[in-house]
Motif scaffolding. Structure first.
Motif, mmCIF file in Angstrom:
data_model
loop_
_atom_site.group_PDB
_atom_site.id
_atom_site.type_symbol
_atom_site.label_atom_id
_atom_site.label_comp_id
_atom_site.label_asym_id
_atom_site.label_seq_id
_atom_site.Cartn_x
_atom_site.Cartn_y
_atom_site.Cartn_z
ATOM 1 N N GLY A 43 -20.764 25.262 94.482
ATOM 2 C CA GLY A 43 -21.396 23.998 94.094
ATOM 3 C C GLY A 43 -20.415 23.006 93.507
ATOM 4 N N GLY A 44 -20.562 21.764 93.919
ATOM 5 C CA GLY A 44 -19.709 20.711 93.384
ATOM 6 C C GLY A 44 -18.264 20.809 93.823
ATOM 7 N N VAL A 45 -18.028 21.437 94.987
ATOM 8 C CA VAL A 45 -16.665 21.614 95.498
ATOM 9 C C VAL A 45 -16.602 21.138 96.949
ATOM 10 N N ASP A 46 -15.602 20.326 97.256
ATOM 11 C CA ASP A 46 -15.313 19.943 98.636
ATOM 12 C C ASP A 46 -13.987 20.572 99.028
ATOM 13 N N TYR A 47 -13.923 21.057 100.257
ATOM 14 C CA TYR A 47 -12.727 21.736 100.756
ATOM 15 C C TYR A 47 -12.325 21.025 102.040
ATOM 16 N N LYS A 48 -11.174 20.383 102.034
ATOM 17 C CA LYS A 48 -10.757 19.556 103.167
ATOM 18 C C LYS A 48 -9.288 19.792 103.507
ATOM 19 N N VAL A 49 -8.966 19.502 104.751
ATOM 20 C CA VAL A 49 -7.586 19.515 105.204
ATOM 21 C C VAL A 49 -7.182 18.067 105.459
ATOM 22 N N TYR A 50 -6.123 17.651 104.796
ATOM 23 C CA TYR A 50 -5.579 16.307 104.983
ATOM 24 C C TYR A 50 -4.090 16.430 105.254
ATOM 25 N N LYS A 51 -3.547 15.459 105.942
ATOM 26 C CA LYS A 51 -2.103 15.414 106.133
ATOM 27 C C LYS A 51 -1.460 15.157 104.777
ATOM 28 N N ASN A 52 -0.327 15.812 104.553
ATOM 29 C CA ASN A 52 0.370 15.669 103.281
ATOM 30 C C ASN A 52 0.709 14.218 102.968
ATOM 31 N N LYS A 53 1.109 13.470 103.971
ATOM 32 C CA LYS A 53 1.486 12.071 103.753
ATOM 33 C C LYS A 53 0.288 11.263 103.266
ATOM 34 N N MET A 54 -0.901 11.539 103.805
ATOM 35 C CA MET A 54 -2.099 10.843 103.368
ATOM 36 C C MET A 54 -2.416 11.199 101.910
ATOM 37 N N MET A 55 -2.243 12.475 101.567
ATOM 38 C CA MET A 55 -2.455 12.912 100.184
ATOM 39 C C MET A 55 -1.466 12.222 99.250
ATOM 40 N N GLU A 56 -0.215 12.126 99.671
ATOM 41 C CA GLU A 56 0.812 11.481 98.844
ATOM 42 C C GLU A 56 0.435 10.031 98.543
ATOM 43 N N PHE A 57 0.013 9.301 99.574
ATOM 44 C CA PHE A 57 -0.399 7.913 99.375
ATOM 45 C C PHE A 57 -1.586 7.837 98.413
ATOM 46 N N ALA A 58 -2.534 8.748 98.570
ATOM 47 C CA ALA A 58 -3.765 8.703 97.774
ATOM 48 C C ALA A 58 -3.524 9.082 96.312
ATOM 49 N N ILE A 59 -2.683 10.069 96.040
ATOM 50 C CA ILE A 59 -2.495 10.507 94.651
ATOM 51 C C ILE A 59 -1.500 9.655 93.888
ATOM 52 N N ASP A 60 -0.754 8.837 94.612
ATOM 53 C CA ASP A 60 0.244 7.986 93.965
ATOM 54 C C ASP A 60 -0.427 7.093 92.918
ATOM 55 N N GLY A 61 0.054 7.168 91.686
ATOM 56 C CA GLY A 61 -0.488 6.347 90.614
ATOM 57 C C GLY A 61 -1.748 6.894 89.963
ATOM 58 N N THR A 62 -2.144 8.125 90.301
ATOM 59 C CA THR A 62 -3.324 8.738 89.690
ATOM 60 C C THR A 62 -2.888 9.876 88.778
ATOM 61 N N GLU A 63 -3.846 10.474 88.087
ATOM 62 C CA GLU A 63 -3.546 11.616 87.232
ATOM 63 C C GLU A 63 -3.135 12.848 88.045
ATOM 64 N N PHE A 64 -3.315 12.793 89.347
ATOM 65 C CA PHE A 64 -2.961 13.913 90.220
ATOM 66 C C PHE A 64 -1.594 13.734 90.876
ATOM 67 N N ALA A 65 -0.857 12.699 90.492
ATOM 68 C CA ALA A 65 0.431 12.387 91.115
ATOM 69 C C ALA A 65 1.429 13.538 91.014
ATOM 70 N N GLY A 66 1.318 14.370 89.996
ATOM 71 C CA GLY A 66 2.223 15.501 89.821
ATOM 72 C C GLY A 66 2.116 16.551 90.916
ATOM 73 N N LEU A 67 1.058 16.487 91.711
ATOM 74 C CA LEU A 67 0.892 17.446 92.810
ATOM 75 C C LEU A 67 1.792 17.131 93.997
ATOM 76 N N LYS A 68 2.395 15.954 93.983
ATOM 77 C CA LYS A 68 3.190 15.490 95.121
ATOM 78 C C LYS A 68 4.260 16.499 95.534
ATOM 79 N N GLU A 69 4.902 17.127 94.557
ATOM 80 C CA GLU A 69 5.977 18.078 94.872
ATOM 81 C C GLU A 69 5.475 19.335 95.595
ATOM 82 N N TYR A 70 4.181 19.599 95.533
ATOM 83 C CA TYR A 70 3.600 20.784 96.186
ATOM 84 C C TYR A 70 3.047 20.479 97.576
ATOM 85 N N LEU A 71 3.151 19.242 98.001
ATOM 86 C CA LEU A 71 2.622 18.845 99.312
ATOM 87 C C LEU A 71 3.671 19.045 100.400
ATOM 88 N N LYS A 72 4.013 20.292 100.607
ATOM 89 C CA LYS A 72 4.959 20.668 101.654
ATOM 90 C C LYS A 72 4.319 21.781 102.479
#
Length: 172
Positions: A52-81
């Motif tokens: 419940g309350g969970v979404d599970y998706k596959v996105y291209k790493n580059k799209m994730m990088e653009f989306a998390i840039d400037g958010t509280e999740f930006a630190g995840l960028k190094e793990y998007l390999k």
């Protein structure tokens, strides 16, 4: 509209979708699901829906990088390999990690990459530890139980004293 413009628009839509999910999320968990069979992936998705309350998706790493840039999740960028699957948890910050963790033994190909909760980024090992934290409701019930126990003991002692006083003969 040229193909390049269409492609750019399509990517903007995906990045906006990710940003919307991030804005609602209490936590994000990144996993490497390479090597899962279709049956295993289906079972994993089912367990995440059940959480419940969970979404599970596959996105291209580059799209994730653009989306998390400037958010509280930006630190995840190094793990998007490499191949990355993302679990967004909306209600309980530990729900996605806990649901994934339950599947790790039966799906050895499934691995945590990292997670982010309240702006803090955690590596795979710390994400496993977070997965073991009970849900909020369980923690609250344990807390209330710990409050109740001393109060119950105190009430029994007071009751015993009152009964003892009632049983003692009057000095009149």
């Amino acid at each position: 509209m040229t193909n390049l413009e269409k492609n750019r628009k399509a990517k903007e839509v995906v990045v906006d979708e990710i940003r919307e999910r991030l804005a609602k999320s209490k936590s994000v968990v990144l996993v490497d699901a390479r090597g899962l069979t279709v049956a295993q992936d289906t079972a994993l998705r089912k367990s995440l829906r059940k959480a419940g309350g969970v979404d599970y998706k596959v996105y291209k790493n580059k799209m994730m990088e653009f989306a998390i840039d400037g958010t509280e999740f930006a630190g995840l960028k190094e793990y998007l390999k490499g191949p990355t699957t993302v679990a967004f948890s909306y209600d309980d910050a530990t729900a996605a990690a806990a649901a994934i963790s339950k599947n790790l033994k039966s799906m050895p190909a499934l691995e945590f990459k990292a997670s982010a909760i309240d702006g803090e980024v955690y590596d795979a090992e710390k994400t496993k530890a977070i997965a073991d934290i009970p849900p909020r409701e369980v923690l609250l019930s344990r807390l209330l139980g710990s409050f109740k126990s001393p109060m119950s003991s105190f009430a029994r002692v007071i009751n015993a004293i009152a009964e003892k006083d009632d049983a003692a003969p009057s000095a009149e």
